[in-house]
Motif scaffolding. Structure first.
Motif, PDB file in Angstrom:
ATOM      1  N   GLU A 122      -2.492  11.956  -2.414  1.00 52.16           N
ATOM      2  CA  GLU A 122      -3.500  11.989  -3.478  1.00 52.16           C
ATOM      3  C   GLU A 122      -2.994  11.246  -4.711  1.00 52.16           C
ATOM      4  N   LYS A 123      -1.734  11.481  -5.042  1.00 56.69           N
ATOM      5  CA  LYS A 123      -1.154  10.814  -6.206  1.00 56.69           C
ATOM      6  C   LYS A 123      -1.080   9.299  -5.978  1.00 56.69           C
ATOM      7  N   ALA A 124      -0.732   8.911  -4.763  1.00 51.92           N
ATOM      8  CA  ALA A 124      -0.654   7.486  -4.437  1.00 51.92           C
ATOM      9  C   ALA A 124      -2.030   6.843  -4.544  1.00 51.92           C
ATOM     10  N   PHE A 126      -4.516   7.837  -6.419  1.00 52.04           N
ATOM     11  CA  PHE A 126      -4.885   7.768  -7.834  1.00 52.04           C
ATOM     12  C   PHE A 126      -4.184   6.601  -8.515  1.00 52.04           C
ATOM     13  N   SER A 127      -2.875   6.461  -8.256  1.00 50.43           N
ATOM     14  CA  SER A 127      -2.122   5.376  -8.894  1.00 50.43           C
ATOM     15  C   SER A 127      -2.601   4.013  -8.385  1.00 50.43           C
ATOM     16  N   PHE A 128      -3.045   3.971  -7.119  1.00 48.98           N
ATOM     17  CA  PHE A 128      -3.599   2.721  -6.590  1.00 48.98           C
ATOM     18  C   PHE A 128      -4.845   2.331  -7.382  1.00 48.98           C
ATOM     19  N   GLN A 129      -5.701   3.299  -7.630  1.00 44.70           N
ATOM     20  CA  GLN A 129      -6.910   3.032  -8.420  1.00 44.70           C
ATOM     21  C   GLN A 129      -6.558   2.596  -9.831  1.00 44.70           C
ATOM     22  N   LEU A 130      -5.494   3.192 -10.372  1.00 38.87           N
ATOM     23  CA  LEU A 130      -5.057   2.838 -11.724  1.00 38.87           C
ATOM     24  C   LEU A 130      -4.655   1.363 -11.798  1.00 38.87           C
ATOM     25  N   TYR A 131      -3.913   0.904 -10.786  1.00 40.65           N
ATOM     26  CA  TYR A 131      -3.457  -0.486 -10.761  1.00 40.65           C
ATOM     27  C   TYR A 131      -4.569  -1.454 -10.352  1.00 40.65           C
ATOM     28  N   ASP A 132      -5.551  -0.977  -9.612  1.00 39.69           N
ATOM     29  CA  ASP A 132      -6.667  -1.823  -9.176  1.00 39.69           C
ATOM     30  C   ASP A 132      -7.641  -1.998 -10.341  1.00 39.69           C
ATOM     31  N   ILE A 133      -7.180  -2.699 -11.360  1.00 35.16           N
ATOM     32  CA  ILE A 133      -7.916  -2.835 -12.621  1.00 35.16           C
ATOM     33  C   ILE A 133      -9.303  -3.439 -12.427  1.00 35.16           C
ATOM     34  N   TRP A 134      -9.395  -4.441 -11.574  1.00 33.08           N
ATOM     35  CA  TRP A 134     -10.672  -5.130 -11.364  1.00 33.08           C
ATOM     36  C   TRP A 134     -11.530  -4.475 -10.292  1.00 33.08           C
ATOM     37  N   GLU A 135     -11.021  -3.366  -9.740  1.00 35.48           N
ATOM     38  CA  GLU A 135     -11.756  -2.553  -8.768  1.00 35.48           C
ATOM     39  C   GLU A 135     -12.270  -3.379  -7.587  1.00 35.48           C
ATOM     40  N   THR A 136     -11.359  -4.139  -6.995  1.00 31.82           N
ATOM     41  CA  THR A 136     -11.707  -4.974  -5.840  1.00 31.82           C
ATOM     42  C   THR A 136     -11.282  -4.323  -4.524  1.00 31.82           C
ATOM     43  N   GLU A 185      -4.503  -0.348  -0.020  1.00 38.26           N
ATOM     44  CA  GLU A 185      -4.142   1.045  -0.280  1.00 38.26           C
ATOM     45  C   GLU A 185      -3.081   1.550   0.695  1.00 38.26           C
ATOM     46  N   GLU A 186      -3.137   1.093   1.940  1.00 38.95           N
ATOM     47  CA  GLU A 186      -2.140   1.498   2.927  1.00 38.95           C
ATOM     48  C   GLU A 186      -0.753   0.989   2.546  1.00 38.95           C
ATOM     49  N   GLU A 187      -0.686  -0.277   2.119  1.00 39.15           N
ATOM     50  CA  GLU A 187       0.590  -0.846   1.690  1.00 39.15           C
ATOM     51  C   GLU A 187       1.125  -0.104   0.475  1.00 39.15           C
ATOM     52  N   TRP A 188       0.235   0.228  -0.462  1.00 35.55           N
ATOM     53  CA  TRP A 188       0.658   0.919  -1.674  1.00 35.55           C
ATOM     54  C   TRP A 188       1.196   2.312  -1.363  1.00 35.55           C
ATOM     55  N   GLU A 189       0.513   3.035  -0.470  1.00 35.66           N
ATOM     56  CA  GLU A 189       0.981   4.377  -0.107  1.00 35.66           C
ATOM     57  C   GLU A 189       2.368   4.300   0.543  1.00 35.66           C
ATOM     58  N   HIS A 190       2.554   3.323   1.414  1.00 36.88           N
ATOM     59  CA  HIS A 190       3.857   3.146   2.058  1.00 36.88           C
ATOM     60  C   HIS A 190       4.922   2.802   1.014  1.00 36.88           C
ATOM     61  N   PHE A 191       4.561   1.965   0.060  1.00 39.12           N
ATOM     62  CA  PHE A 191       5.493   1.548  -0.993  1.00 39.12           C
ATOM     63  C   PHE A 191       5.917   2.733  -1.850  1.00 39.12           C
ATOM     64  N   THR A 192       4.973   3.632  -2.165  1.00 35.64           N
ATOM     65  CA  THR A 192       5.302   4.787  -3.006  1.00 35.64           C
ATOM     66  C   THR A 192       6.154   5.816  -2.261  1.00 35.64           C
ATOM     67  N   THR A 193       6.092   5.826  -0.931  1.00 34.74           N
ATOM     68  CA  THR A 193       6.991   6.719  -0.177  1.00 34.74           C
ATOM     69  C   THR A 193       8.426   6.204  -0.240  1.00 34.74           C
ATOM     70  N   GLN A 194       8.567   4.880  -0.366  1.00 32.13           N
ATOM     71  CA  GLN A 194       9.897   4.282  -0.501  1.00 32.13           C
ATOM     72  C   GLN A 194      10.449   4.465  -1.913  1.00 32.13           C
ATOM     73  N   TYR A 195       9.526   4.441  -2.879  1.00 28.88           N
ATOM     74  CA  TYR A 195       9.914   4.581  -4.289  1.00 28.88           C
ATOM     75  C   TYR A 195       9.074   5.688  -4.935  1.00 28.88           C
ATOM     76  N   PRO A 196       9.379   6.960  -4.611  1.00 31.26           N
ATOM     77  CA  PRO A 196       8.590   8.084  -5.139  1.00 31.26           C
ATOM     78  C   PRO A 196       8.587   8.186  -6.661  1.00 31.26           C
ATOM     79  N   SER A 197       9.566   7.563  -7.312  1.00 33.16           N
ATOM     80  CA  SER A 197       9.606   7.613  -8.780  1.00 33.16           C
ATOM     81  C   SER A 197       8.367   6.952  -9.390  1.00 33.16           C
TER      82      SER A 197
END
Length: 220
Positions: A122-124, A126-136, A185-197
Motif C-alpha cells: 500500500e505504501k509503495a 501511494f509513493s508511486f502515485q506521488l512520483y507519478d506527477i503527470w499521472e500517466t 508500478e510493478e518495477e517501483w514496488e520491486h525497487f522499494t522492497t530492495q530499498y525500504p528506506s
C-alpha cells in the motif's frame, strides 16, 4: 460594502458555518466511524481521535468542515501560502474525489496508508502515485528529479547539481529494470522492497498512539 457592515456580515456567516459544521461533523462521525474503522488500520476510538486533528485543520482558516488546500499547506508547513510540488501532490492524493477539498472520510483513508501497520504494498502504491506527477501510470526520469528537488527543498541538505543528477540517474536506472525509459508500478514496488528506506516518509509512527496525541474524542 462598508467595513463595519462587512465585518458584521462575516461574523454572522462564521456563526452560521460553525453551527452547521458542528452538526455535520457529528453526523459524519456517528455514521461513518465503524465503516472507516473497518476499511482502515484505525480502531473506532482512533477514528474518533483523528476527528480532533481533522477539526483543528479544517477550521484553521475557514470552519466549514473541510480541509482546503491552504489549510492543508498550513498544517504541513505552518504557511498557507507556501506553494510546493510536494504539498500539491500530497493534497491531490488526499483529495481522492478531486473536488478541491478534503473531507473527513478522505482524510482518514489517506492517513491509513501512513499507519505503521499498513502493508508495504500500500505504501509503495501511494509513493508511486506521488512520483507519478503527470499521472500517466508511469514514472519518468524528469518526475523523479522534480520530486527529489522538492524533497531536498524541504530539508537543510544542500547538494551540487552534479550530485543531484548522479542520484537521480542511479535511482531511475535501478528502478527501470525493464530498461524502457519509464518505471511502472510493478518495477517501483520491486525497487522499494530492495530499498525500504524509500517508504520511511510514508510512515508516521505517532499514528500507533493517536488516541494519546488527540484524546478529546476517545471513548472510555
Amino acid at each position: 460594502m462598508p467595513l463595519v457592515s462587512r465585518q458584521s456580515f462575516l461574523v454572522q456567516m462564521k456563526s452560521r458555518l460553525m453551527s452547521s459544521c458542528c452538526v455535520n461533523h457529528k453526523l459524519i462521525r456517528e455514521k461513518d466511524k465503524a465503516l472507516l474503522a473497518s476499511q482502515t488500520y484505525f480502531s473506532e476510538d482512533e477514528v474518533e481521535a483523528l476527528f480532533e486533528l481533522f477539526r483543528k485543520l479544517s477550521s484553521s482558516l475557514v470552519d466549514d468542515g473541510l480541509i482546503s488546500k491552504e489549510e492543508f499547506q498550513l498544517g504541513l508547513f505552518g504557511n498557507s501560502r507556501k506553494q510546493t510540488l510536494l504539498a500539491n501532490r500530497l493534497f491531490q492524493l488526499f483529495d481522492s474525489k478531486r473536488d478541491g477539498a478534503i473531507d473527513f472520510q478522505e482524510f482518514v483513508r489517506a492517513l491509513s496508508v501512513f499507519h505503521p501497520k499498513a502493508a508495504q504494498t500500500e505504501k509503495a502504491a501511494f509513493s508511486f502515485q506521488l512520483y507519478d506527477i503527470w499521472e500517466t501510470g508511469f514514472i519518468q526520469r524528469k518526475e523523479v528529479k522534480e520530486l527529489f528537488l522538492a524533497l531536498l527543498d524541504e530539508s537543510d541538505l544542500i547538494l551540487t547539481d552534479e550530485t543531484v543528477e548522479a542520484i537521480v540517474d542511479k535511482t531511475f536506472n535501478e528502478a527501470d529494470s525493464k530498461g524502457d525509459g519509464k518505471i511502472d508500478e510493478e518495477e517501483w514496488e520491486h525497487f522499494t522492497t530492495q530499498y525500504p528506506s524509500l517508504l520511511q516518509s510514508v510512515t508516521l509512527p505517532y499514528l500507533l498512539d493517536v488516541r494519546t496525541v488527540y484524546p478529546s474524542f476517545t471513548t472510555v
